[in-house]
Design a protein around this motif. Structure first.
Motif, PDB file in Angstrom:
ATOM      1  N   LEU A   1     -40.516-171.359-128.732  1.00 27.30           N
ATOM      2  CA  LEU A   1     -40.093-171.657-127.368  1.00 27.30           C
ATOM      3  C   LEU A   1     -39.471-170.419-126.706  1.00 27.30           C
ATOM      4  O   LEU A   1     -39.694-170.160-125.524  1.00 27.30           O
ATOM      5  CB  LEU A   1     -39.089-172.807-127.370  1.00 27.30           C
ATOM      6  N   THR A   2     -38.731-169.668-127.493  1.00 28.96           N
ATOM      7  CA  THR A   2     -38.123-168.428-126.980  1.00 28.96           C
ATOM      8  C   THR A   2     -39.195-167.429-126.565  1.00 28.96           C
ATOM      9  O   THR A   2     -39.074-166.739-125.542  1.00 28.96           O
ATOM     10  CB  THR A   2     -37.203-167.793-128.041  1.00 28.96           C
ATOM     11  N   LEU A   3     -40.262-167.356-127.355  1.00 29.69           N
ATOM     12  CA  LEU A   3     -41.358-166.430-127.032  1.00 29.69           C
ATOM     13  C   LEU A   3     -42.063-166.818-125.732  1.00 29.69           C
ATOM     14  O   LEU A   3     -42.633-165.972-125.050  1.00 29.69           O
ATOM     15  CB  LEU A   3     -42.379-166.398-128.183  1.00 29.69           C
ATOM     16  N   ALA A   4     -42.029-168.102-125.410  1.00 27.37           N
ATOM     17  CA  ALA A   4     -42.704-168.573-124.187  1.00 27.37           C
ATOM     18  C   ALA A   4     -41.881-168.307-122.933  1.00 27.37           C
ATOM     19  O   ALA A   4     -42.421-168.273-121.827  1.00 27.37           O
ATOM     20  CB  ALA A   4     -42.995-170.066-124.304  1.00 27.37           C
ATOM     21  N   LYS A   5     -40.589-168.126-123.102  1.00 31.77           N
ATOM     22  CA  LYS A   5     -39.714-167.906-121.951  1.00 31.77           C
ATOM     23  C   LYS A   5     -40.103-166.628-121.213  1.00 31.77           C
ATOM     24  O   LYS A   5     -40.508-165.642-121.813  1.00 31.77           O
ATOM     25  CB  LYS A   5     -38.257-167.821-122.399  1.00 31.77           C
ATOM     26  N   ASP A   6     -39.950-166.670-119.905  1.00 33.85           N
ATOM     27  CA  ASP A   6     -40.238-165.519-119.037  1.00 33.85           C
ATOM     28  C   ASP A   6     -41.719-165.159-118.988  1.00 33.85           C
ATOM     29  O   ASP A   6     -42.080-164.090-118.487  1.00 33.85           O
ATOM     30  CB  ASP A   6     -39.427-164.281-119.465  1.00 33.85           C
ATOM     31  N   LYS A   7     -42.582-166.021-119.537  1.00 35.45           N
ATOM     32  CA  LYS A   7     -44.030-165.801-119.429  1.00 35.45           C
ATOM     33  C   LYS A   7     -44.585-166.720-118.346  1.00 35.45           C
ATOM     34  O   LYS A   7     -44.115-167.844-118.171  1.00 35.45           O
ATOM     35  CB  LYS A   7     -44.741-166.102-120.754  1.00 35.45           C
ATOM     36  N   SER A   8     -45.590-166.244-117.640  1.00 34.45           N
ATOM     37  CA  SER A   8     -46.312-167.133-116.728  1.00 34.45           C
ATOM     38  C   SER A   8     -47.275-167.954-117.582  1.00 34.45           C
ATOM     39  O   SER A   8     -47.486-167.646-118.764  1.00 34.45           O
ATOM     40  CB  SER A   8     -47.097-166.317-115.705  1.00 34.45           C
ATOM     41  N   ILE A   9     -47.868-168.973-117.008  1.00 34.14           N
ATOM     42  CA  ILE A   9     -48.822-169.780-117.770  1.00 34.14           C
ATOM     43  C   ILE A   9     -50.015-168.930-118.194  1.00 34.14           C
ATOM     44  O   ILE A   9     -50.508-169.050-119.316  1.00 34.14           O
ATOM     45  CB  ILE A   9     -49.271-171.012-116.959  1.00 34.14           C
ATOM     46  N   ASP A  10     -50.478-168.060-117.319  1.00 32.50           N
ATOM     47  CA  ASP A  10     -51.597-167.178-117.667  1.00 32.50           C
ATOM     48  C   ASP A  10     -51.224-166.257-118.828  1.00 32.50           C
ATOM     49  O   ASP A  10     -52.029-166.031-119.742  1.00 32.50           O
ATOM     50  CB  ASP A  10     -52.011-166.332-116.457  1.00 32.50           C
ATOM     51  N   GLU A  11     -49.999-165.747-118.804  1.00 37.09           N
ATOM     52  CA  GLU A  11     -49.539-164.877-119.898  1.00 37.09           C
ATOM     53  C   GLU A  11     -49.418-165.660-121.196  1.00 37.09           C
ATOM     54  O   GLU A  11     -49.743-165.152-122.273  1.00 37.09           O
ATOM     55  CB  GLU A  11     -48.188-164.250-119.533  1.00 37.09           C
ATOM     56  N   LEU A  12     -48.947-166.908-121.083  1.00 35.42           N
ATOM     57  CA  LEU A  12     -48.835-167.750-122.278  1.00 35.42           C
ATOM     58  C   LEU A  12     -50.213-168.010-122.876  1.00 35.42           C
ATOM     59  O   LEU A  12     -50.396-167.915-124.100  1.00 35.42           O
ATOM     60  CB  LEU A  12     -48.171-169.076-121.938  1.00 35.42           C
ATOM     61  N   MET A  13     -51.181-168.359-122.034  1.00 31.79           N
ATOM     62  CA  MET A  13     -52.527-168.644-122.517  1.00 31.79           C
ATOM     63  C   MET A  13     -53.149-167.418-123.170  1.00 31.79           C
ATOM     64  O   MET A  13     -53.833-167.518-124.193  1.00 31.79           O
ATOM     65  CB  MET A  13     -53.393-169.156-121.362  1.00 31.79           C
ATOM     66  N   ALA A  14     -52.897-166.256-122.590  1.00 31.96           N
ATOM     67  CA  ALA A  14     -53.398-165.008-123.180  1.00 31.96           C
ATOM     68  C   ALA A  14     -52.725-164.759-124.527  1.00 31.96           C
ATOM     69  O   ALA A  14     -53.371-164.337-125.491  1.00 31.96           O
ATOM     70  CB  ALA A  14     -53.142-163.841-122.237  1.00 31.96           C
ATOM     71  N   TRP A  15     -51.416-165.053-124.585  1.00 32.75           N
ATOM     72  CA  TRP A  15     -50.674-164.848-125.838  1.00 32.75           C
ATOM     73  C   TRP A  15     -51.174-165.785-126.932  1.00 32.75           C
ATOM     74  O   TRP A  15     -51.317-165.387-128.084  1.00 32.75           O
ATOM     75  CB  TRP A  15     -49.177-165.068-125.597  1.00 32.75           C
ATOM     76  N   LEU A  16     -51.430-167.052-126.579  1.00 36.53           N
ATOM     77  CA  LEU A  16     -51.918-168.016-127.569  1.00 36.53           C
ATOM     78  C   LEU A  16     -53.275-167.588-128.125  1.00 36.53           C
ATOM     79  O   LEU A  16     -53.586-167.848-129.294  1.00 36.53           O
ATOM     80  CB  LEU A  16     -52.029-169.417-126.941  1.00 36.53           C
ATOM     81  N   SER A  17     -54.076-166.934-127.299  1.00 34.57           N
ATOM     82  CA  SER A  17     -55.393-166.458-127.746  1.00 34.57           C
ATOM     83  C   SER A  17     -55.263-165.287-128.707  1.00 34.57           C
ATOM     84  O   SER A  17     -56.095-165.096-129.593  1.00 34.57           O
ATOM     85  CB  SER A  17     -56.245-166.042-126.545  1.00 34.57           C
ATOM     86  N   ASN A  18     -54.206-164.507-128.526  1.00 33.16           N
ATOM     87  CA  ASN A  18     -53.994-163.341-129.398  1.00 33.16           C
ATOM     88  C   ASN A  18     -52.490-163.130-129.582  1.00 33.16           C
ATOM     89  O   ASN A  18     -51.909-162.184-129.056  1.00 33.16           O
ATOM     90  CB  ASN A  18     -54.636-162.100-128.783  1.00 33.16           C
ATOM     91  N   PRO A  19     -51.838-164.038-130.334  1.00 33.30           N
ATOM     92  CA  PRO A  19     -50.386-163.984-130.468  1.00 33.30           C
ATOM     93  C   PRO A  19     -49.885-162.747-131.217  1.00 33.30           C
ATOM     94  O   PRO A  19     -50.533-162.259-132.141  1.00 33.30           O
ATOM     95  CB  PRO A  19     -50.054-165.261-131.246  1.00 33.30           C
ATOM     96  N   SER A  20     -48.740-162.262-130.785  1.00 33.28           N
ATOM     97  CA  SER A  20     -48.090-161.148-131.471  1.00 33.28           C
ATOM     98  C   SER A  20     -46.594-161.283-131.268  1.00 33.28           C
ATOM     99  O   SER A  20     -46.139-161.834-130.258  1.00 33.28           O
ATOM    100  CB  SER A  20     -48.573-159.806-130.906  1.00 33.28           C
ATOM    101  N   ALA A  21     -45.832-160.802-132.208  1.00 31.16           N
ATOM    102  CA  ALA A  21     -44.377-160.856-132.113  1.00 31.16           C
ATOM    103  C   ALA A  21     -43.785-159.887-133.128  1.00 31.16           C
ATOM    104  O   ALA A  21     -44.430-159.533-134.115  1.00 31.16           O
ATOM    105  CB  ALA A  21     -43.870-162.270-132.372  1.00 31.16           C
TER     106      ALA A  21
END
Length: 241
Positions: free
Chosen positions: A96-116
């Motif tokens: 949930l913390t990783l999702a904060k401050d992301k737009s929905i488009d950024e979240l969808m892009a992150w889910l496709s290629n997650p990194s942390a």
């Protein structure tokens, strides 16, 4: 193989206190769902699933009294289905913390290629593995986890059904998940949240009405005592004369 009855016995052994009837169905449905997934050979828990479990529990259990027992109930549900409650909350919180401050488009892009990086890194691989797992076991909590992430990014967007369905459809396609099933599961989840909120409002109104009646009765008793005292004083004064 462990049965549903086994998990229920384990739960009530871990939490032997009576459960408010309003919430009993919520708890038992979640318990059964988690049990069935835990014994499914194709199921592998992931951070999105953990987030879905934690979120649905917190939201559907809002208003539970005593408040302090909610954590005990959650722990009992997890342990009775062979899960670690701290792991659920930890991975859900990090995601949930990783999702904060992301737009929905950024979240969808992150889910496709997650990194942390750092402590969040260990939740990345299980998410990456979902798209590559031909036998990935979809679950309602997974859909709720996705919905929770979307809410964190843009709560207004997910209130619009057309927009929400479009986003969910895109995510489902990228992960190879049943799009229509996800949409129906989320509609049911949203409906259950609304029903719970309405029920809590009714309970609140009933309690408020009860409180006012009680206060009125107490005030009437006080007024009666005052009146009796006044009468007694008048009697005493008349006698003295």
């Amino acid at each position: 193989m462990k049965t549903v009855s086994d998990s229920k016995r384990a739960f009530y052994a871990a939490y032997p206190r009576p459960i408010n009837s309003i919430y009993r169905r919520v708890i038992e449905e979640l318990l059964v769902e988690m049990h069935l997934l835990s014994v499914n050979a194709d199921f592998k828990p992931d951070p999105v699933y953990y987030l879905g479990i934690v979120t649905s529990f917190e939201r559907l259990m809002q208003g539970y009294q005593p408040e302090s027992d909610k954590e005990k109930i959650f722990n009992a549900i997890c342990t009775s289905t062979d899960g670690d409650p701290q792991n659920f909350k930890s991975q859900a919180g990090i995601l949930l913390t990783l999702a904060k401050d992301k737009s929905i488009d950024e979240l969808m892009a992150w889910l496709s290629n997650p990194s942390a990086e750092g402590e969040a890194g260990y939740i990345v691989e299980p998410i990456k593995a979902i798209a590559n797992n031909d036998n990935f076991k979809y679950s309602r909590p997974f859909a709720i986890g996705v919905y929770t992430l979307l809410e964190e990014c843009d709560s207004k967007a997910v209130q619009n059904q057309e927009k929400r369905d479009e986003i969910v459809g895109t995510i489902a396609e990228s992960f190879g998940l049943p799009s229509e099933k996800m949409k129906k599961d989320l509609e049911l989840y949203r409906s259950n949240l609304e029903k719970m909120e309405q029920l809590l409002k009714v309970i609140e109104d009933v309690l408020e009405a009860s409180r006012k009646k009680r206060e009125k009765r107490e005030q009437e008793k006080i007024d009666l005592v005052k009146k009796e005292d006044q009468v007694n004083e008048e009697v005493e004064e008349a006698t003295a004369e």
